[in-house]
Every structure is written in C-alpha cells, then in structure tokens.
Design a protein around this motif. Sequence first.
Motif, PDB file in Angstrom:
ATOM      1  N   MET A 125       0.847  -1.179   0.000  1.00 42.78           N
ATOM      2  CA  MET A 125       0.000   0.000   0.000  1.00 42.78           C
ATOM      3  C   MET A 125       0.891   1.240   0.000  1.00 42.78           C
ATOM      4  SD  MET A 125      -2.999   1.107   2.672  1.00 42.78           S
ATOM      5  CE  MET A 125      -2.047   1.496   4.124  1.00 42.78           C
ATOM      6  N   GLU A 126       0.783   2.055  -1.046  1.00 45.08           N
ATOM      7  CA  GLU A 126       1.572   3.281  -1.150  1.00 45.08           C
ATOM      8  C   GLU A 126       0.663   4.492  -0.981  1.00 45.08           C
ATOM      9  OE1 GLU A 126       4.670   5.555  -4.133  1.00 45.08           O
ATOM     10  OE2 GLU A 126       3.158   4.223  -5.003  1.00 45.08           O
ATOM     11  N   LEU A 127       0.979   5.330   0.017  1.00 45.57           N
ATOM     12  CA  LEU A 127       0.239   6.571   0.266  1.00 45.57           C
ATOM     13  C   LEU A 127       1.119   7.758  -0.094  1.00 45.57           C
ATOM     14  CD1 LEU A 127      -1.448   5.811   3.693  1.00 45.57           C
ATOM     15  CD2 LEU A 127      -2.608   6.221   1.523  1.00 45.57           C
ATOM     16  N   VAL A 128       0.560   8.686  -0.869  1.00 47.95           N
ATOM     17  CA  VAL A 128       1.277   9.890  -1.265  1.00 47.95           C
ATOM     18  C   VAL A 128       0.358  11.087  -1.063  1.00 47.95           C
ATOM     19  CG1 VAL A 128       2.357  11.127  -3.183  1.00 47.95           C
ATOM     20  CG2 VAL A 128       2.635   8.644  -2.984  1.00 47.95           C
ATOM     21  N   CYS A 129       0.845  12.092  -0.333  1.00 46.87           N
ATOM     22  CA  CYS A 129       0.127  13.352  -0.176  1.00 46.87           C
ATOM     23  C   CYS A 129       0.847  14.405  -0.996  1.00 46.87           C
ATOM     24  CB  CYS A 129       0.118  13.793   1.282  1.00 46.87           C
ATOM     25  SG  CYS A 129      -0.804  12.720   2.370  1.00 46.87           S
ATOM     26  N   ARG A 130       0.072  15.290  -1.632  1.00 52.67           N
ATOM     27  CA  ARG A 130       0.673  16.373  -2.395  1.00 52.67           C
ATOM     28  C   ARG A 130      -0.372  17.447  -2.653  1.00 52.67           C
ATOM     29  NH1 ARG A 130      -1.378  15.709  -7.477  1.00 52.67           N
ATOM     30  NH2 ARG A 130      -1.568  13.626  -8.348  1.00 52.67           N
ATOM     31  N   ARG A 131       0.127  18.596  -3.064  1.00 49.54           N
ATOM     32  CA  ARG A 131      -0.799  19.630  -3.524  1.00 49.54           C
ATOM     33  C   ARG A 131      -1.433  19.144  -4.820  1.00 49.54           C
ATOM     34  NH1 ARG A 131       1.282  25.816  -2.744  1.00 49.54           N
ATOM     35  NH2 ARG A 131       1.883  25.626  -0.546  1.00 49.54           N
ATOM     36  N   ALA A 132      -2.647  19.568  -5.066  1.00 46.61           N
ATOM     37  CA  ALA A 132      -3.304  19.251  -6.336  1.00 46.61           C
ATOM     38  C   ALA A 132      -2.502  19.923  -7.449  1.00 46.61           C
ATOM     39  CB  ALA A 132      -4.741  19.745  -6.317  1.00 46.61           C
ATOM     40  N   LEU A 133      -2.203  19.179  -8.498  1.00 46.77           N
ATOM     41  CA  LEU A 133      -1.307  19.652  -9.547  1.00 46.77           C
ATOM     42  C   LEU A 133      -2.000  20.038 -10.840  1.00 46.77           C
ATOM     43  CD1 LEU A 133       1.476  16.942  -9.137  1.00 46.77           C
ATOM     44  CD2 LEU A 133       1.466  19.270  -8.208  1.00 46.77           C
ATOM     45  N   SER A 134      -3.237  19.639 -11.021  1.00 46.42           N
ATOM     46  CA  SER A 134      -3.883  19.821 -12.320  1.00 46.42           C
ATOM     47  C   SER A 134      -5.390  19.993 -12.161  1.00 46.42           C
ATOM     48  CB  SER A 134      -3.618  18.587 -13.197  1.00 46.42           C
ATOM     49  OG  SER A 134      -4.242  17.446 -12.607  1.00 46.42           O
ATOM     50  N   ALA A 171     -10.800  18.160 -10.181  1.00 47.95           N
ATOM     51  CA  ALA A 171     -12.061  17.503 -10.537  1.00 47.95           C
ATOM     52  C   ALA A 171     -12.301  16.271  -9.668  1.00 47.95           C
ATOM     53  CB  ALA A 171     -12.064  17.126 -12.019  1.00 47.95           C
ATOM     54  N   VAL A 172     -11.252  15.467  -9.444  1.00 49.04           N
ATOM     55  CA  VAL A 172     -11.393  14.281  -8.595  1.00 49.04           C
ATOM     56  C   VAL A 172     -11.662  14.705  -7.147  1.00 49.04           C
ATOM     57  CG1 VAL A 172     -10.220  12.238  -7.690  1.00 49.04           C
ATOM     58  CG2 VAL A 172     -10.013  12.820 -10.106  1.00 49.04           C
ATOM     59  N   ALA A 173     -10.976  15.759  -6.694  1.00 49.09           N
ATOM     60  CA  ALA A 173     -11.214  16.265  -5.333  1.00 49.09           C
ATOM     61  C   ALA A 173     -12.668  16.702  -5.173  1.00 49.09           C
ATOM     62  CB  ALA A 173     -10.268  17.428  -5.034  1.00 49.09           C
ATOM     63  N   MET A 174     -13.206  17.374  -6.161  1.00 50.76           N
ATOM     64  CA  MET A 174     -14.604  17.812  -6.100  1.00 50.76           C
ATOM     65  C   MET A 174     -15.549  16.609  -6.077  1.00 50.76           C
ATOM     66  SD  MET A 174     -14.346  21.073  -5.931  1.00 50.76           S
ATOM     67  CE  MET A 174     -15.796  21.942  -6.460  1.00 50.76           C
ATOM     68  N   LEU A 232      -5.767  26.671  -1.614  1.00 48.00           N
ATOM     69  CA  LEU A 232      -4.783  25.658  -1.993  1.00 48.00           C
ATOM     70  C   LEU A 232      -5.481  24.316  -1.831  1.00 48.00           C
ATOM     71  CD1 LEU A 232      -1.781  26.999   0.109  1.00 48.00           C
ATOM     72  CD2 LEU A 232      -2.132  27.277  -2.355  1.00 48.00           C
ATOM     73  N   HIS A 233      -5.321  23.448  -2.803  1.00 50.13           N
ATOM     74  CA  HIS A 233      -5.982  22.140  -2.757  1.00 50.13           C
ATOM     75  C   HIS A 233      -4.937  21.049  -2.596  1.00 50.13           C
ATOM     76  CE1 HIS A 233      -9.996  23.600  -3.953  1.00 50.13           C
ATOM     77  NE2 HIS A 233      -9.273  24.565  -4.509  1.00 50.13           N
ATOM     78  N   TYR A 234      -5.289  20.059  -1.802  1.00 50.94           N
ATOM     79  CA  TYR A 234      -4.403  18.931  -1.526  1.00 50.94           C
ATOM     80  C   TYR A 234      -5.142  17.641  -1.814  1.00 50.94           C
ATOM     81  CZ  TYR A 234      -1.409  22.227   0.986  1.00 50.94           C
ATOM     82  OH  TYR A 234      -0.581  23.272   1.313  1.00 50.94           O
ATOM     83  N   VAL A 235      -4.377  16.623  -2.185  1.00 57.03           N
ATOM     84  CA  VAL A 235      -4.941  15.296  -2.406  1.00 57.03           C
ATOM     85  C   VAL A 235      -4.044  14.259  -1.758  1.00 57.03           C
ATOM     86  CG1 VAL A 235      -6.182  15.851  -4.547  1.00 57.03           C
ATOM     87  CG2 VAL A 235      -3.798  15.092  -4.669  1.00 57.03           C
ATOM     88  N   VAL A 236      -4.638  13.119  -1.442  1.00 57.41           N
ATOM     89  CA  VAL A 236      -3.871  11.963  -0.975  1.00 57.41           C
ATOM     90  C   VAL A 236      -4.223  10.800  -1.886  1.00 57.41           C
ATOM     91  CG1 VAL A 236      -5.573  11.394   0.814  1.00 57.41           C
ATOM     92  CG2 VAL A 236      -3.257  10.498   0.995  1.00 57.41           C
ATOM     93  N   VAL A 291      -7.912   9.327  -3.039  1.00 63.78           N
ATOM     94  CA  VAL A 291      -8.942   8.835  -2.120  1.00 63.78           C
ATOM     95  C   VAL A 291      -9.292   9.855  -1.043  1.00 63.78           C
ATOM     96  CG1 VAL A 291      -8.393   6.400  -2.491  1.00 63.78           C
ATOM     97  CG2 VAL A 291      -7.254   7.669  -0.642  1.00 63.78           C
ATOM     98  N   GLY A 292      -8.564  10.971  -1.009  1.00 63.32           N
ATOM     99  CA  GLY A 292      -8.828  11.990  -0.007  1.00 63.32           C
ATOM    100  C   GLY A 292      -8.428  13.353  -0.513  1.00 63.32           C
ATOM    101  N   THR A 293      -9.004  14.371   0.096  1.00 67.36           N
ATOM    102  CA  THR A 293      -8.737  15.736  -0.326  1.00 67.36           C
ATOM    103  C   THR A 293      -9.010  16.707   0.809  1.00 67.36           C
ATOM    104  OG1 THR A 293      -9.192  17.371  -2.044  1.00 67.36           O
ATOM    105  CG2 THR A 293     -11.079  16.131  -1.213  1.00 67.36           C
ATOM    106  N   ALA A 294      -8.512  17.905   0.656  1.00 71.36           N
ATOM    107  CA  ALA A 294      -8.815  19.023   1.546  1.00 71.36           C
ATOM    108  C   ALA A 294      -8.400  20.290   0.832  1.00 71.36           C
ATOM    109  CB  ALA A 294      -8.066  18.890   2.866  1.00 71.36           C
ATOM    110  N   ARG A 295      -8.922  21.388   1.314  1.00 72.19           N
ATOM    111  CA  ARG A 295      -8.483  22.677   0.799  1.00 72.19           C
ATOM    112  C   ARG A 295      -8.117  23.565   1.972  1.00 72.19           C
ATOM    113  NH1 ARG A 295     -14.045  25.794  -1.279  1.00 72.19           N
ATOM    114  NH2 ARG A 295     -14.599  26.581   0.781  1.00 72.19           N
ATOM    115  N   VAL A 296      -7.266  24.552   1.679  1.00 76.23           N
ATOM    116  CA  VAL A 296      -6.846  25.511   2.698  1.00 76.23           C
ATOM    117  C   VAL A 296      -7.014  26.897   2.112  1.00 76.23           C
ATOM    118  CG1 VAL A 296      -4.945  26.360   4.120  1.00 76.23           C
ATOM    119  CG2 VAL A 296      -5.178  23.901   3.688  1.00 76.23           C
ATOM    120  N   MET A 297      -7.733  27.739   2.852  1.00 77.75           N
ATOM    121  CA  MET A 297      -7.901  29.124   2.445  1.00 77.75           C
ATOM    122  C   MET A 297      -6.941  29.986   3.261  1.00 77.75           C
ATOM    123  SD  MET A 297     -11.260  31.593   2.311  1.00 77.75           S
ATOM    124  CE  MET A 297     -12.118  30.452   1.256  1.00 77.75           C
ATOM    125  N   PRO A 298      -5.913  30.543   2.618  1.00 81.22           N
ATOM    126  CA  PRO A 298      -5.023  31.451   3.343  1.00 81.22           C
ATOM    127  C   PRO A 298      -5.746  32.785   3.582  1.00 81.22           C
ATOM    128  CG  PRO A 298      -3.979  30.597   1.336  1.00 81.22           C
ATOM    129  CD  PRO A 298      -5.434  30.284   1.259  1.00 81.22           C
TER     130      PRO A 298
END
Length: 147
Positions: A1-10, A15-18, A45-49, A56-63
């Motif tokens: 099982m590989e988990l990777v967190c990153r900022r949304a890049l595209s 669209a997947v986060a939504m 800023l949007h993030y995905v995991v 399979v996961g997402t969040a957003r951050v409003m600065p």
Amino acid sequence: MELVCRRALSREDIAVAMDIRETVFIDEQNVPSELERDGRDDRCLHYVVLLDGIVVGTARVMPLNDLFKFQRVAVLPEARGVGIGAMLMQFMMEDLAQQSDANTKYFFLSSQVSAISFYERLGFEICSDEYLDAGIQHRDMKRATKI
C-alpha cells in the motif's frame, strides 16, 4: 500500500477532489450542494492523498490574513480507518509551515463535533461554542503553525 500526499497539480486533481467532496459531503452527509460548492475554491490551496496512485482523499486551505483555514477535509468511505486523514492533515501543516508568512499565522478549522477528537490528536484546541453549519454541529479549533 503506497500513500502519497501532495498539492493538487492539475485540473484533473481538482475535478477528482470535487467528486470526493460530493460523495462525502453531499451524498453521505446531506450537505446542500450550494453550501459545499461555495464558489471559494479558486482562492484555496488544494491537496490530495493518493492510495496506490488513486486519489482517495482531499482538503483545501484558504489562506487568510492571520490564519490558514482548513476546509473540506474528506476521505472516501472505503479508504477510512487507516490514517489517511491524519497523514493528509500532517502533510498540509508541514507544507504550510514552510510559507514565508507562516510565523504570523495559525491553523484554524471548523470541525464537525464528531471529528473533534481526530483534530485534537493533531494538536488543535477548541476555541468556540457549538454551532450549526449545514445542519451539522461544529466547533472552531486552532493550533500554532509551529510543527
């Protein structure tokens, strides 16, 4: 099982986060779509995991002026229970702590009451009374940006 967190890049990441947010908040929690789709995504800023390459996961951050406001933290039901949400939150906090203005801000979120203990384990503290948002009881929480 590989988990990777990153900022949304595209646009595809967004669209997947939504789609995940729709599944979790609109379908599962019955949040009205006009509240979930609040028109503020372009200011965040949007993030995905990803689990084995699939988002399979997402969040957003409003600065904002004095805080980073975490919002729309969502993990698909089939991916829950293995620490994905905590991993995503930790990644976002570490990423945001690197911002040049991080030392003048704090982390803030509006937690569903049922999720308070999750955020407390991440160092957040309650800073408001309970209130109703989208028909769900919430409390505000905050923590310092120092990790």
